[in-house]
Scaffold this motif. Structure first.
Motif, PDB file in Angstrom:
ATOM      1  N   CYS A 110       0.854  -1.177   0.000  1.00 15.25           N
ATOM      2  CA  CYS A 110       0.000   0.000   0.000  1.00 15.25           C
ATOM      3  C   CYS A 110       0.900   1.241   0.000  1.00 15.25           C
ATOM      4  O   CYS A 110       2.105   1.124   0.171  1.00 15.25           O
ATOM      5  N   PRO A 111       0.347   2.439  -0.166  1.00 13.18           N
ATOM      6  CA  PRO A 111       1.206   3.639  -0.212  1.00 13.18           C
ATOM      7  C   PRO A 111       1.955   3.899   1.107  1.00 13.18           C
ATOM      8  O   PRO A 111       3.042   4.467   1.096  1.00 13.18           O
ATOM      9  N   GLY A 112       1.360   3.483   2.221  1.00 17.28           N
ATOM     10  CA  GLY A 112       2.038   3.650   3.505  1.00 17.28           C
ATOM     11  C   GLY A 112       2.335   5.105   3.852  1.00 17.28           C
ATOM     12  O   GLY A 112       1.775   6.031   3.261  1.00 17.28           O
ATOM     13  N   CYS A 155       0.204   8.215   2.759  1.00 17.62           N
ATOM     14  CA  CYS A 155      -1.120   8.016   3.343  1.00 17.62           C
ATOM     15  C   CYS A 155      -1.247   8.655   4.719  1.00 17.62           C
ATOM     16  O   CYS A 155      -0.419   8.433   5.596  1.00 17.62           O
ATOM     17  N   LEU A 182      -3.280   7.991   7.036  1.00 15.47           N
ATOM     18  CA  LEU A 182      -3.659   7.080   8.117  1.00 15.47           C
ATOM     19  C   LEU A 182      -2.523   6.159   8.543  1.00 15.47           C
ATOM     20  O   LEU A 182      -2.650   5.394   9.489  1.00 15.47           O
ATOM     21  N   ALA A 183      -1.408   6.224   7.828  1.00 15.87           N
ATOM     22  CA  ALA A 183      -0.358   5.221   7.999  1.00 15.87           C
ATOM     23  C   ALA A 183       0.348   5.325   9.344  1.00 15.87           C
ATOM     24  O   ALA A 183       0.431   6.391   9.953  1.00 15.87           O
ATOM     25  N   SER A 225       1.193  -3.836   4.413  1.00 14.14           N
ATOM     26  CA  SER A 225       0.302  -2.716   4.711  1.00 14.14           C
ATOM     27  C   SER A 225       0.987  -1.789   5.704  1.00 14.14           C
ATOM     28  O   SER A 225       1.668  -2.258   6.614  1.00 14.14           O
ATOM     29  N   GLY A 226       0.744  -0.504   5.556  1.00 10.85           N
ATOM     30  CA  GLY A 226       1.356   0.487   6.436  1.00 10.85           C
ATOM     31  C   GLY A 226       0.553   0.749   7.696  1.00 10.85           C
ATOM     32  O   GLY A 226       0.955   1.545   8.544  1.00 10.85           O
ATOM     33  N   CYS A 227      -0.589   0.095   7.832  1.00 13.72           N
ATOM     34  CA  CYS A 227      -1.352   0.164   9.079  1.00 13.72           C
ATOM     35  C   CYS A 227      -2.397  -0.925   9.071  1.00 13.72           C
ATOM     36  O   CYS A 227      -2.583  -1.629   8.090  1.00 13.72           O
ATOM     37  N   ASN A 280      -5.417  -1.062   8.625  1.00 10.24           N
ATOM     38  CA  ASN A 280      -6.504  -1.068   7.645  1.00 10.24           C
ATOM     39  C   ASN A 280      -6.311  -2.114   6.560  1.00 10.24           C
ATOM     40  O   ASN A 280      -7.257  -2.478   5.858  1.00 10.24           O
ATOM     41  N   ALA A 281      -5.102  -2.560   6.368  1.00  7.41           N
ATOM     42  CA  ALA A 281      -4.849  -3.732   5.514  1.00  7.41           C
ATOM     43  C   ALA A 281      -5.097  -3.509   4.031  1.00  7.41           C
ATOM     44  O   ALA A 281      -5.475  -4.426   3.319  1.00  7.41           O
ATOM     45  N   CYS A 282      -4.878  -2.280   3.566  1.00  5.54           N
ATOM     46  CA  CYS A 282      -5.041  -2.020   2.138  1.00  5.54           C
ATOM     47  C   CYS A 282      -4.057  -2.853   1.325  1.00  5.54           C
ATOM     48  O   CYS A 282      -4.292  -3.141   0.159  1.00  5.54           O
TER      49      CYS A 282
END
Ligand code: HEM
Ligand code: SF4
Lengths: 143, 98, 550
Positions: free
Chosen positions: C410-412, C416, C418-419, C451-453, C455-457
């Protein structure tokens, strides 16, 4: 909060105050009821013929339960006034109309002109709902 | 120190409060002082900035450095595309983020 | 491919006009940010760390070359010359200006595209099998059903303010290439003993902080009742999904809390009622849509012969080219994962090149995959060598599909808001550590997802090896998960133990692969070995001596 109701019906507005769903169950003569998001709209189905006004409260516009409540009532033939009250914003009006609301009592006043413009947002609709508009698929395949 | 940051409403650019206006460079950020909330309220009302907030930072010999890594990355740009950051010529720019 | 008629076009045009009006009201100060935010999110416009980010819908991951070229042009004209293809088969632009957003939507509408419902608590873009219409193992082409779904879900008036976002995937093959069971609703087109086609409904899957695999709710819904069944599923969710806590608001929690049986009972009841309302588009509409997805004009005499004398080409064919149902044709996977690159990123030039190649070699069609790669679905085998050479020149011929270098990330924290931690640098370091293609092939199929958090994108729960970025007292830290998998044998990864810093996580991944190499039995993938021998040997190797963990 100024009470300003936009009404898209020709009949006379109901004067009675809307009672809660619980109170309605106990009062055989009430003609107006207010549904909160957690109420089951189906509880009203046995009494639709004596109802003239159903208010559906939107404490926050993000709580979309009222859309389902409205459709359920209309799908079962409710023909009285269906009023969206509370956090009812311009950008939600067209969807509310499609779900069967025909009057609106927003916390923040909306002009009739702005409301008409909002209703006209979608030149076509993809779904058949309870507003009588033909879905795009119906137009593509006229019976 | 406490500094104020936000985003330019039109462009989304990261901006920092300079005491008189907004800059794209974190080193222009100034101590917000006790009137931070009032500044934010006033600037928000002008409808040219959005997502404004007060954050922690320290002034170092190299300039103003936000305390949280997220704000340091905002101040610099994506660490994986330093060519698009505010210091495209500095290949070591990523090191002050971490 | 599907083509808009005047009705579809009128809808996206109306949306552009509506959003132009909303942006004008915002820039004029007529509406506040609080009022505007949900409106821009409905058009996929987020405010991220460095600028606005625009998420463009790519319905069921399918694009024409004209649409793909527009994506490249938008990257140049309004962004900084690149875009990011996502696990949701969409594309995101990272450097968008609010004042440009209405023009971008207008440009998209000119090629029958939009950003409708790419954010918000509504029905999101439907995803599907990237090999649809081409796979050798396909039962039914899911795309006509996906298009039916697209139209039904677009501006659905009842389901625009659901408890939470809602993601639907639909497939028509036995092999699940769309992580179907990890969606709010996964639909698999199946065949019964009588040879009829039906929809098998999996409801209540998802990732995020509480990953769950969806149970079967509807065994066999007739295709001409699919929309009615969806209405029932969504209505039960809209009425009874939790709204008191946004972390418990996804449909998976509702299905879990009341149980699959009770949820099914409520859906069946609602379904019975909805069937009386005549909401279903008629058979003629499905037939009309199917007409757009007929087989392209394949050359019946195309040869299956392939000259594999160039070893690099042979390697690429072996790794990235899949069997096509039509003899003489193949499915080409273009990996967007060069060694040390940013997973899923492509430059405007690369995007336009892929568009040109699709026009020339793939009947004008491209697909985006949930693994952040691009597919050319219908390539004549005789064209493969020339195609590969052009891809290679543009840095698009990495022969690493489904190998450890084919990382989902993910962008992380690089982009992001939210990361908790950056994902991309970890992906880059791992892909550099395993840069040697021979080593990657020795490890075989190995899906690594970051994923950077929570949320598991980046689908970390579903990675054979998953990595989750967490914030440990303001410092980036990474947890390692093993044993996740998507597809028919979907499973969720288990955390190995304490987290690592950036270098530590790369080492830990390498140690895990060493354990696999030492313990694997004939024919086992990494995840198979893990399932057989369990966590203990991996844990032992990974935490063996006290390495300096961050
Ligand atoms: C950059 C802005 C993004 C934001 C703000 C964002 C936000 C979120 C949030 C809050 C969730 C958790 C939802 C929940 O559990 O209820 C989530 C899940 C997810 N997102 Fe993102 N995301 C972003 C980017 C992406 C990207 C780039 C991708 C694709 C690479 C993506 C694909 C997904 C997927 C696949 C899930 C998990 C599946 C599920 O919904 O259960 N998102 N996202
Ligand atoms: S997983 Fe977290 S860090 Fe990664 S894109 Fe999603 S919200 Fe952002």
């Amino acid at each position: 909060m100024v009470e300003q109701t936009l009404r898209f019906r020709d009949d006379e507005p109901v004067g009675d105050p809307a009672v809660t769903v619980d109170a309605f169950a106990d009062q055989s003569n009430a003609t107006a009821v207010r549904i909160e998001p957690g109420d089951d709209a189906r509880a009203l189905l046995p009494h639709l013929d004596r109802l003239a006004l159903v208010e559906v409260n939107f404490p926050a516009y993000t709580d979309g339960r009222g859309y389902s409540a409205a459709r359920i009532l209309r799908e079962h033939g409710y023909a009285g006034e269906l009023r969206a009250v509370g956090d009812v914003l311009l950008d939600q009006l067209s969807h509310m109309r499609r779900c069967g609301f025909d009057s609106f009592a927003p916390n923040q006043a909306i002009s009739a002109q702005a409301a008409e413009k909002a209703f006209a947002t979608w030149p076509e609709v993809y779904q058949k709902t309870v507003d009588g508009r033909p879905a795009i698929w119906a137009k593509r395949h006229p019976a | 120190m406490k500094i104020i940051t936000g985003s330019d409403l039109r462009t989304g650019d990261v901006i920092w409060w300079t005491g008189e206006g907004w800059s794209r460079h974190v080193n222009d950020a100034v101590e917000a002082g006790e009137h931070a909330e009032a500044i934010i309220a006033r600037e928000n009302a002008k409808q040219i900035v959005t997502d404004t907030q007060v954050i922690e930072a320290t002034r170092t010999d190299d300039g103003v450095r936000p305390a949280h890594i997220k704000d340091r990355i905002r101040a610099l740009g994506p660490t994986v595309r330093l060519d698009l950051s505010l210091k495209p010529a500095d290949t070591d720019a990523g090191t002050w983020v971490i | 491919m599907y083509q808009y008629d005047q009705y579809d076009q009128a809808m996206v045009d109306a949306r552009v006009a509506e959003f132009r009006d909303q942006v004008e009201r915002r820039l004029a100060g007529d509406i506040s940010e609080d009022q505007f935010k949900p409106l821009r999110l409905k058009n996929g416009l987020y405010l991220q760390l460095h600028a606005y980010m625009l998420r463009v819908a790519i319905p069921y991951g399918t694009l024409s070359s004209r649409q793909m070229r527009m994506l490249g042009d938008i990257a140049d004209k309004y962004d900084r010359g690149y875009g990011h293809f996502t696990t949701r088969q969409n594309i995101q632009y990272n450097w968008i200006k609010l004042q440009d957003a209405p023009d971008i939507l207008a440009d998209l509408a000119s090629v029958e595209m939009h950003a409708i419902q790419t954010s918000g608590n509504c029905i999101r873009n439907t995803t599907s099998d990237q090999f649809a219409g081409a796979a050798a193992d396909e039962l039914v082409d899911p795309r006509p059903y996906a298009e039916l779904l697209r139209q039904w879900s677009t501006f659905h008036p009842e389901f625009d303010y659901l408890p939470r976002k809602f993601k639907i995937a639909i497939i028509g093959s036995e092999t699940d290439r769309a992580a179907m069971k990890l969606h709010d609703i996964g639909i698999q087109l199946v065949q019964n003993d009588a040879g009829e086609i039906g929809c098998k409904f999996y409801v209540g899957g998802g990732m995020g902080r509480t990953p769950m695999i969806a149970p079967v709710i509807g065994d066999f819904v007739p295709p001409l009742q699919m929309i009615s069944y969806l209405e029932a599923c969504l209505r039960v969710y809209n009425r009874y999904g939790r709204r008191d806590n946004k972390y418990k608001a996804r449909i998976k929690i509702l299905v879990h809390e009341i149980g699959a049986d009770e949820y099914r009972r409520q859906v069946e009841e609602e379904f019975k009622h909805i069937l009386t309302l005549g909401l279903e588009p008629p058979a003629a509409e499905l037939e009309r849509i199917k007409g757009f997805f007929e087989q392209p004009g394949f050359d019946a005499n195309a040869s299956d012969e392939l000259d594999l004398s160039d070893p690099d080409f042979a390697l690429w064919v072996d790794q990235n080219v899949h069997a096509h149902k039509q003899p003489g044709y193949a499915i080409v996977n273009i990996s967007l994962k060069p060694v040390g690159g940013i997973p899923g990123d492509a430059t405007a030039d690369q995007i336009r090149l892929m568009a040109d190649l699709a026009l020339e070699h793939s009947f004008d069609e491209l697909r985006v995959t949930h693994a952040q790669n691009i597919v050319l679905p219908h390539v004549k085998k005789a064209d493969l060598y020339g195609l590969w050479q052009k891809l290679d020149e543009a840095g698009l011929a990495s022969a690493n599909l489904d190998l450890i270098g084919d990382i989902i990330a993910c962008p992380g924290l690089d982009y992001c808001a939210l990361a908790n931690a950056r994902s991309i640098p970890v992906a880059q370091k791992i892909s550099e550590r395993f840069a040697d293609l021979g080593r990657q092939r020795e490890l075989g199929e190995l899906k690594l997802k970051i994923s950077g958090c929570i949320n598991a994108c980046g689908h970390h729960h579903a990675g054979h090896i998953g990595i989750l970025g967490v914030d440990r007292k303001g410092v980036e830290n990474y947890q390692l998960l093993l044993g996740g998998c998507e597809g028919a044998d979907t499973s969720l990864g288990t955390i190995t133990g304490p987290g690592f810093n950036e270098d530590g996580i790369v080492d830990a991944v390498e140690k895990a692969t060493d354990v696999y190499l030492a313990k694997r039995a004939e024919g086992e993938r990494f995840v198979d070995t893990f399932r057989r021998i369990g966590m203990a040997p991996f844990k032992e190797a990974i935490y063996a001596k006290e390495t300096a963990n961050g």
